[in-house]
Design a protein around this motif. Structure first.
Motif, PDB file in Angstrom:
ATOM      1  N   ALA A 193       0.604  -1.241   0.081  1.00  0.00           N
ATOM      2  CA  ALA A 193      -0.110   0.004   0.049  1.00  0.00           C
ATOM      3  C   ALA A 193       0.787   1.171  -0.071  1.00  0.00           C
ATOM      4  CB  ALA A 193      -0.962  -0.099   1.347  1.00  0.00           C
ATOM      5  N   TYR A 194       2.075   1.191   0.770  1.00  0.00           N
ATOM      6  CA  TYR A 194       2.851   2.357   0.686  1.00  0.00           C
ATOM      7  C   TYR A 194       3.380   2.698  -0.555  1.00  0.00           C
ATOM      8  CZ  TYR A 194       7.191   5.018   1.935  1.00  0.00           C
ATOM      9  OH  TYR A 194       8.255   5.888   2.117  1.00  0.00           O
ATOM     10  N   ARG A 195       3.744   1.840  -1.179  1.00  0.00           N
ATOM     11  CA  ARG A 195       4.556   1.813  -2.571  1.00  0.00           C
ATOM     12  C   ARG A 195       3.415   2.391  -3.612  1.00  0.00           C
ATOM     13  NH1 ARG A 195       8.157  -3.674  -1.913  1.00  0.00           N
ATOM     14  NH2 ARG A 195       9.500  -2.643  -0.666  1.00  0.00           N
ATOM     15  N   ILE A 196       2.161   1.820  -3.351  1.00  0.00           N
ATOM     16  CA  ILE A 196       1.055   2.254  -4.283  1.00  0.00           C
ATOM     17  C   ILE A 196       0.895   3.703  -4.114  1.00  0.00           C
ATOM     18  CG2 ILE A 196      -1.684   2.237  -4.772  1.00  0.00           C
ATOM     19  CD1 ILE A 196      -1.101  -0.839  -4.334  1.00  0.00           C
ATOM     20  N   ILE A 197       0.660   4.163  -2.816  1.00  0.00           N
ATOM     21  CA  ILE A 197       0.404   5.429  -2.407  1.00  0.00           C
ATOM     22  C   ILE A 197       1.592   6.636  -3.026  1.00  0.00           C
ATOM     23  CG2 ILE A 197      -0.063   7.294  -0.747  1.00  0.00           C
ATOM     24  CD1 ILE A 197      -1.083   4.791   1.093  1.00  0.00           C
ATOM     25  N   PRO A 209       3.750  12.455  -0.057  1.00  0.00           N
ATOM     26  CA  PRO A 209       2.908  12.147   1.276  1.00  0.00           C
ATOM     27  C   PRO A 209       3.520  11.491   2.045  1.00  0.00           C
ATOM     28  CG  PRO A 209       2.520  10.478  -0.435  1.00  0.00           C
ATOM     29  CD  PRO A 209       3.438  11.076  -0.925  1.00  0.00           C
ATOM     30  N   MET A 210       3.122  11.538   3.271  1.00  0.00           N
ATOM     31  CA  MET A 210       3.580  11.001   4.663  1.00  0.00           C
ATOM     32  C   MET A 210       2.686   9.784   4.728  1.00  0.00           C
ATOM     33  SD  MET A 210       5.982  12.732   5.828  1.00  0.00           S
ATOM     34  CE  MET A 210       6.323  12.811   7.633  1.00  0.00           C
ATOM     35  N   VAL A 211       3.268   8.708   4.823  1.00  0.00           N
ATOM     36  CA  VAL A 211       2.491   7.451   4.848  1.00  0.00           C
ATOM     37  C   VAL A 211       3.173   6.750   6.077  1.00  0.00           C
ATOM     38  CG1 VAL A 211       1.887   5.444   3.644  1.00  0.00           C
ATOM     39  CG2 VAL A 211       2.275   7.180   2.309  1.00  0.00           C
ATOM     40  N   GLY A 212       2.156   6.271   6.843  1.00  0.00           N
ATOM     41  CA  GLY A 212       2.496   5.356   7.987  1.00  0.00           C
ATOM     42  C   GLY A 212       1.574   4.447   8.483  1.00  0.00           C
ATOM     43  N   ILE A 213       1.583   3.947   9.622  1.00  0.00           N
ATOM     44  CA  ILE A 213       0.755   2.856  10.519  1.00  0.00           C
ATOM     45  C   ILE A 213       0.456   3.689  11.846  1.00  0.00           C
ATOM     46  CG2 ILE A 213       1.380   0.868   9.273  1.00  0.00           C
ATOM     47  CD1 ILE A 213       2.638   0.183  12.188  1.00  0.00           C
ATOM     48  N   ALA A 214      -0.680   3.241  12.443  1.00  0.00           N
ATOM     49  CA  ALA A 214      -0.794   3.833  13.628  1.00  0.00           C
ATOM     50  C   ALA A 214      -0.504   2.551  14.704  1.00  0.00           C
ATOM     51  CB  ALA A 214      -2.175   4.515  14.042  1.00  0.00           C
ATOM     52  N   ALA A 215       0.593   2.580  15.377  1.00  0.00           N
ATOM     53  CA  ALA A 215       0.998   1.519  16.159  1.00  0.00           C
ATOM     54  C   ALA A 215       0.546   1.648  17.558  1.00  0.00           C
ATOM     55  CB  ALA A 215       2.557   1.313  16.057  1.00  0.00           C
ATOM     56  N   ASN A 216       0.062   0.571  18.183  1.00  0.00           N
ATOM     57  CA  ASN A 216      -0.496   0.645  19.530  1.00  0.00           C
ATOM     58  C   ASN A 216       0.900   0.123  20.437  1.00  0.00           C
ATOM     59  OD1 ASN A 216      -1.627  -1.343  22.075  1.00  0.00           O
ATOM     60  ND2 ASN A 216      -2.668   0.469  21.746  1.00  0.00           N
ATOM     61  N   LEU A 217       1.242   1.017  21.296  1.00  0.00           N
ATOM     62  CA  LEU A 217       2.534   0.723  22.080  1.00  0.00           C
ATOM     63  C   LEU A 217       2.239   1.239  23.377  1.00  0.00           C
ATOM     64  CD1 LEU A 217       5.221   3.090  20.401  1.00  0.00           C
ATOM     65  CD2 LEU A 217       4.589   1.031  19.708  1.00  0.00           C
ATOM     66  N   GLN A 218       2.515   0.048  24.237  1.00  0.00           N
ATOM     67  CA  GLN A 218       2.406  -0.126  25.666  1.00  0.00           C
ATOM     68  C   GLN A 218       3.464  -0.274  26.569  1.00  0.00           C
ATOM     69  OE1 GLN A 218      -0.546  -3.225  27.028  1.00  0.00           O
ATOM     70  NE2 GLN A 218      -0.339  -4.124  24.793  1.00  0.00           N
ATOM     71  N   LYS A 252      11.758   0.087   4.229  1.00  0.00           N
ATOM     72  CA  LYS A 252      11.934   1.316   3.715  1.00  0.00           C
ATOM     73  C   LYS A 252      10.436   1.892   3.225  1.00  0.00           C
ATOM     74  CE  LYS A 252      16.772   2.319   2.555  1.00  0.00           C
ATOM     75  NZ  LYS A 252      17.146   0.999   2.961  1.00  0.00           N
ATOM     76  N   THR A 253       9.420   1.541   4.132  1.00  0.00           N
ATOM     77  CA  THR A 253       8.121   1.983   3.833  1.00  0.00           C
ATOM     78  C   THR A 253       7.343   2.580   4.917  1.00  0.00           C
ATOM     79  OG1 THR A 253       7.287  -0.265   4.429  1.00  0.00           O
ATOM     80  CG2 THR A 253       7.604   0.124   2.211  1.00  0.00           C
ATOM     81  N   LEU A 254       8.022   3.689   5.672  1.00  0.00           N
ATOM     82  CA  LEU A 254       7.662   4.148   6.794  1.00  0.00           C
ATOM     83  C   LEU A 254       8.208   5.920   6.649  1.00  0.00           C
ATOM     84  CD1 LEU A 254       5.403   3.496   9.035  1.00  0.00           C
ATOM     85  CD2 LEU A 254       7.517   2.893  10.498  1.00  0.00           C
ATOM     86  N   ASP A 255       7.087   6.515   6.534  1.00  0.00           N
ATOM     87  CA  ASP A 255       7.649   8.010   6.517  1.00  0.00           C
ATOM     88  C   ASP A 255       7.412   8.574   7.985  1.00  0.00           C
ATOM     89  OD1 ASP A 255       7.969   7.900   3.758  1.00  0.00           O
ATOM     90  OD2 ASP A 255       6.000   8.237   3.593  1.00  0.00           O
TER      91      ASP A 255
END
Ligand code: BGC
Length: 405
Positions: A193-197, A209-218, A252-255
Motif C-alpha cells: 500500500a505504501y508503494r502504491i500511495i 505524502p507522509m505514509v505510516g501506520i498507527a502502532a499501539n504501544l504499551q 523502507k516503507t514508513l515516513d
C-alpha cells in the motif's frame, strides 16, 4: 513554560464504524446483528450525517488537524462494486475539513472489513491483499491532491490478536497460527500500500505524502524484578511494540511512526509457559496507579519512555491516539495535561514529534465494550445526538492557542 514546535498538529481522532452509524456492509455490523457482541453500533453518533457540525466544534476548539477513517465496506459493499456516491461522501468530508483549516489524517483500515471480504477468509489469506490494495489505489487516486497524511492500517497487532487469538472481535477465533499469519499479511499489505500511495503521488506530480501506520504501544513495566519478569517485559516490548515497525521499516516503507499510547502493562509471570511470558500481568494491584473507567493504568511516563526508545529509528513521530475513557472530566484533563508534559519532555529530549491527536473527538462505540466507555472531548447524548463540549476540551483548546503548556 514548555513551548511546542511551530506548525505542530493538534487534533482528535475518530474511526468510521465507531461514529458514523449504519455501516451495514461490514463484518462488525454482521456480528452485531447475530448478537455476538455486547451492543450493536446502530446509528452510533450519526457522524455520517453530522460531520460538518463535529468539524465545526473541532475548529472552535482550535484544532488544526483531524484523523478519521474511510469505511471500505461503504465504498465497496459488494466485491468490485464501487459506490460513486460514497466516494463523493469522503471527498466532501475532506473538503469540509480543509475549508475549516483542519489537516486530514486519513486511515484506510480501522478494524472493519466488508462482509464479502471476510466470507472469503479475510486477512487469513495472503492472496486477498489484492482486494484491499485495489480499494487503496482507488481512494488515494481520488483524494491525493487533498491529503498529505495517510495511515494504511490502524493497530495491526491489536486487530490480529483481538480477532484471531483472544477471540473477542469478529471473527472471534482462537488460533495462534492465524494470528501470526494475519499479522504477516497486514505487514505485507502495508508495504505494498505504501508503494502504491507513493506511486500515485509521483504520477500526479504531487509533493510526497507522509505514509505510516498507527502502532499501539504499551509501557511494559515489571512488577517484581525477577528474571522471568525481566525477560517477559523485554520479549513483549520487542514483539508487541517494535516487531511490526521494524519489519516495515526494514523495507523502507514508513515516513513517520504513528503512536497510539494509552497505558501500562504490569508484567508479572509465574510460570515459564509461553502464554505466561506473553500475557500474564500482576493481579494484586501492586504499584497502583489511577485508572480509566475500563481499569487501564494511567501512566504518562510510559509515553516519554517509548518515544525515547523510538528515537533510534530516526523518523518523525505523530501521536495518532492518546486518550482516556472516564465519567470524571477533571481526570480527563489531568490525563491529557500529564501526557502533554511527557510529550514535551520527549521533544526536549530530541524526539521529532509532528503532532498530538487525542482519542477521541466525540464519545463513541467502543467495539466489544459498547457505548459506555466515554473517551470523547465532546459528550454525545445518544437519545437525541446532541453534542456538548466538555471542560477538558476547552482546557486543551487553551493549550493549543498558546502553543505551550
Ligand atoms: C483504537 C480505537 C479505540 C481506542 C480505545 C485504539 O485501540 O484504535 O479504535 O477506540 O483504542 O480503546
Amino acid at each position: 513554560m514548555n513551548k511546542f514546535p511551530q506548525a505542530f498538529l493538534w487534533g482528535a481522532a475518530t474511526a468510521a464504524h465507531q461514529v458514523e452509524g449504519q455501516n451495514i456492509y461490514n463484518d462488525w455490523w454482521q456480528a452485531e446483528q447475530e448478537h455476538l457482541l455486547k451492543e450493536a453500533s446502530n446509528s452510533a453518533c450519526k457522524h455520517y450525517e453530522l460531520y460538518p457540525e463535529d468539524f465545526t466544534i473541532a475548529r472552535q476548539l482550535n484544532h488544526n488537524c483531524h484523523r478519521f477513517s474511510i469505511e471500505w465496506s461503504r465504498i465497496e459493499p459488494q466485491e468490485g462494486n464501487f459506490q460513486a456516491s460514497e466516494i463523493e461522501h469522503y471527498r466532501k468530508v475532506v473538503a469540509d475539513l480543509r475549508s475549516k483549516g483542519l489537516e486530514p489524517v486519513v486511515t484506510l483500515h480501522h478494524f472493519t472489513n466488508p462482509v464479502w471480504f471476510s466470507r472469503k477468509g479475510g486477512w487469513t489469506k495472503f492472496k486477498q491483499q489484492k482486494y484491499f490494495l485495489r480499494f487503496v489505489d482507488r481512494m488515494v487516486r481520488e483524494l491525493a491532491g487533498q491529503v498529505k497524511f495517510w495511515i494504511t492500517i490502524n493497530e495491526p497487532l491489536v486487530y490480529s490478536s483481538h480477532s484471531y487469538f483472544l477471540g473477542v472481535w469478529p471473527p472471534k477465533e482462537h488460533s495462534l497460527f492465524k494470528t501470526i499469519k494475519v499479522t504477516l499479511n497486514l505487514a505485507g499489505t502495508h508495504i505494498k500500500a505504501y508503494r502504491i500511495i507513493h506511486g500515485i503521488y509521483r504520477q500526479k506530480n504531487l509533493t510526497k505524502p507522509m505514509v505510516g501506520i498507527a502502532a499501539n504501544l504499551q509501557a511494559f513495566e515489571i512488577c517484581q524484578p525477577t528474571l522471568k519478569n525481566k525477560l517477559a517485559a523485554c520479549l513483549r516490548d520487542k514483539l508487541y511494540n517494535f516487531y511490526f515497525i521494524e519489519k516495515i521499516l526494514h523495507r523502507k516503507t514508513l515516513d513517520y511512526i504513528g503512536v497510539n499510547y494509552y497505558s501500562r502493562n504490569l508484567v508479572d509471570v509465574n510460570n515459564w509457559g509461553i502464554r505466561g511470558l506473553l500475557s500474564q500481568t500482576c493481579q494484586f494491584n501492586h504499584h497502583p496507579l489511577p485508572k480509566n473507567s475500563l481499569g487501564w493504568d494511567i501512566y504518562p511516563e510510559g509515553l516519554f519512555k517509548l518515544l525515547m526508545a523510538l528515537k533510534k529509528y530516526k523518523l518523525p513521530v505523530l501521536i495518532t491516539e492518546n486518550g482516556i475513557c472516564t465519567e470524571d472530566d477533571n481526570l480527563r484533563w489531568d490525563y491529557i495535561y500529564r501526557h502533554l508534559l511527557q510529550l514535551h519532555r520527549a521533544i526536549a529530549g530530541g524526539v521529532e514529534v509532528l503532532g498530538y491527536i487525542y482519542w477521541s473527538l466525540i464519545d463513541n462505540f467502543e467495539w466489544d465494550k459498547g457505548f459506555s466507555p466515554r473517551f470523547g472531548l465532546v459528550h454525545i447524548d445518544y437519545q437525541n445526538q446532541k453534542r456538548s463540549v466538555k471542560q477538558s476540551a476547552m482546557q486543551l483548546a487553551e493549550v493549543i492557542k498558546k502553543g505551550e503548556i
